[in-house]
Write an enzyme that holds these catalytic residues in place. Structure first.
Site, mmCIF file in Angstrom:
data_model
loop_
_atom_site.group_PDB
_atom_site.id
_atom_site.type_symbol
_atom_site.label_atom_id
_atom_site.label_comp_id
_atom_site.label_asym_id
_atom_site.label_seq_id
_atom_site.Cartn_x
_atom_site.Cartn_y
_atom_site.Cartn_z
ATOM 1 N N SER A 154 0.913 -1.251 -0.029
ATOM 2 C CA SER A 154 0.084 -0.149 0.179
ATOM 3 C C SER A 154 0.919 1.382 -0.016
ATOM 4 O O SER A 154 1.671 1.432 -0.784
ATOM 5 C CB SER A 154 -0.736 -0.177 1.087
ATOM 6 O OG SER A 154 -2.168 0.812 1.075
ATOM 7 N N ASP A 288 -9.538 -5.804 -4.202
ATOM 8 C CA ASP A 288 -8.539 -4.810 -3.583
ATOM 9 C C ASP A 288 -8.851 -3.411 -3.880
ATOM 10 O O ASP A 288 -9.614 -3.205 -4.943
ATOM 11 C CB ASP A 288 -7.079 -4.982 -4.095
ATOM 12 C CG ASP A 288 -6.071 -4.725 -3.346
ATOM 13 O OD1 ASP A 288 -6.124 -3.666 -2.521
ATOM 14 O OD2 ASP A 288 -4.987 -5.591 -3.305
ATOM 15 N N HIS A 315 -7.331 -6.087 0.095
ATOM 16 C CA HIS A 315 -6.121 -5.513 0.150
ATOM 17 C C HIS A 315 -5.221 -6.299 1.348
ATOM 18 O O HIS A 315 -3.916 -5.854 1.113
ATOM 19 C CB HIS A 315 -6.638 -3.858 0.830
ATOM 20 C CG HIS A 315 -5.306 -3.007 0.906
ATOM 21 N ND1 HIS A 315 -5.003 -2.510 -0.315
ATOM 22 C CD2 HIS A 315 -4.822 -2.174 1.717
ATOM 23 C CE1 HIS A 315 -4.206 -1.758 -0.311
ATOM 24 N NE2 HIS A 315 -3.853 -1.349 1.055
#
Length: 337
Positions: A154, A288, A315
């Site tokens: 991320s 995601d 995610h």
């Protein structure tokens, strides 16, 4: 009797209790004793090296304070893997599952400044991209490994990309960009599409992040929880994170995963991905918030890259499908030199 006499002479020489033995005999036995002691010393040293700890941790000075790190599999021979957590401000606590990879190589976790076990100064001016890149530089220098693999998740993928593009570190062998944030405009566009799939009540509630009345705040919280259950972590409620760096997150990103109001709101590196010439592995989940189509677009801009999509994940794929996730990462790392 002659054999017994020689044995007694051996003992006397070893103990150093006689000085009137035959000089040749004395010389031979003293040489034998030194050789044996040297062999024992080398054996003990070798054992100590083999018994070095498999885990170590400590703190590293960086601009603004100290950051905590831990090395799993510190005694393993493979090129180390340095993990960069998301957020900004999430901390490395969710990375404990990466211990599965520490049977082949050192796996390094660290909490970026402002969260986790690192210092958490109350100073919003510290939370800049440039400072976090400098922090990463100093962590790498303090660790002292000549070669590293990077894995950023991320926001950690954002940080890894900035570090590679701006600092061009020669020791980085490969990078894994897991559920990456590489263009905020595209991220928010994907989030808007996801929000449009929520029930109308929750769609409206997602806009209430600045509300002050309790009913609106509660409606917003429930809408964010629903969004996160679909696109952040699908295996149930998110585990609590008591050391989350709220100030870092809100300063750089915003109120929640879908809405960017902080300093990253105009961030984009999509046009520069062609400059990444080292091996790159992109990872994301089918659901995601780093949407598969967008991650596929990033992968196509990156010369020496590949993409793996985990069908039953969002995610937090390393939590949701850990066996598949770590098998993929392990296979990629084994191919790099």
């Amino acid at each position: 009797m002659a054999g017994l006499t020689h044995l007694l002479n051996f003992v006397q020489v070893w103990r150093g209790t006689t000085s009137d033995l035959n000089p040749d005999c004395m010389k031979r036995f003293l040489l034998f004793r030194r050789t044996l002691l040297l062999a024992v010393g080398l054996w003990v040293l070798g054992f100590a090296v083999q018994a070095q700890p498999s885990m170590k941790e400590g703190y590293i000075n960086v601009p603004g304070g100290k950051v905590w790190y831990k090395v799993l599999g510190a005694d393993k021979p493979g090129i180390p893997l340095l993990l960069l957590h998301g957020g900004p401000g999430s901390g490395s606590g969710s990375f404990e599952g990466f211990a599965a990879l520490a049977d082949e190589r050192p796996v390094i976790l660290y909490d970026q400044l402002g969260c986790g076990k690192s210092d958490r100064p109350d100073n919003p001016r510290l939370w800049t991209m440039e400072r976090f890149v400098t922090e990463l530089e100093q962590v790498v220098a303090a660790l002292g490994y000549p070669k590293l693999h990077l894995l950023g998740h991320s926001w950690g993928a954002t940080l890894a990309t900035e570090y590679l593009l701006t600092q061009k570190p020669p020791g980085v062998v490969s990078v894994i960009l897991s559920s990456p944030l590489l263009d905020t405009k595209l991220w928010v566009q994907d989030a808007e599409r996801y929000i449009g799939q929520l029930p109308p009540t929750q769609q409206r509630a997602m806009r209430l992040y600045a509300a002050t009345d309790e009913p609106s705040k509660q409606a917003y919280k429930e809408a964010v929880t629903l969004y996160n259950r679909q696109h952040l972590y699908r295996n149930g409620p998110m585990p609590p994170n008591p050391t989350f760096g709220t100030q870092v997150y809100e300063t750089m990103w915003g109120p929640d995963e879908a809405q960017a109001t902080g300093s990253l709101k105009s961030y984009s590196r999509a046009a520069d991905l062609k400059k990444l010439t080292l091996p790159v592995l992109y990872l994301c989940g089918r659901y995601d918030e780093a949407a598969p189509a967008t991650v596929a677009y990033f992968q196509k801009q990156t010369p020496n890259s590949q993409l793996v999509i985990f069908e039953n994940a969002s995610h937090k794929a390393y939590w949701e499908v850990p066996e598949e996730y770590f098998k993929t990462v392990r296979g990629f790392l084994r191919k790099q030199k």
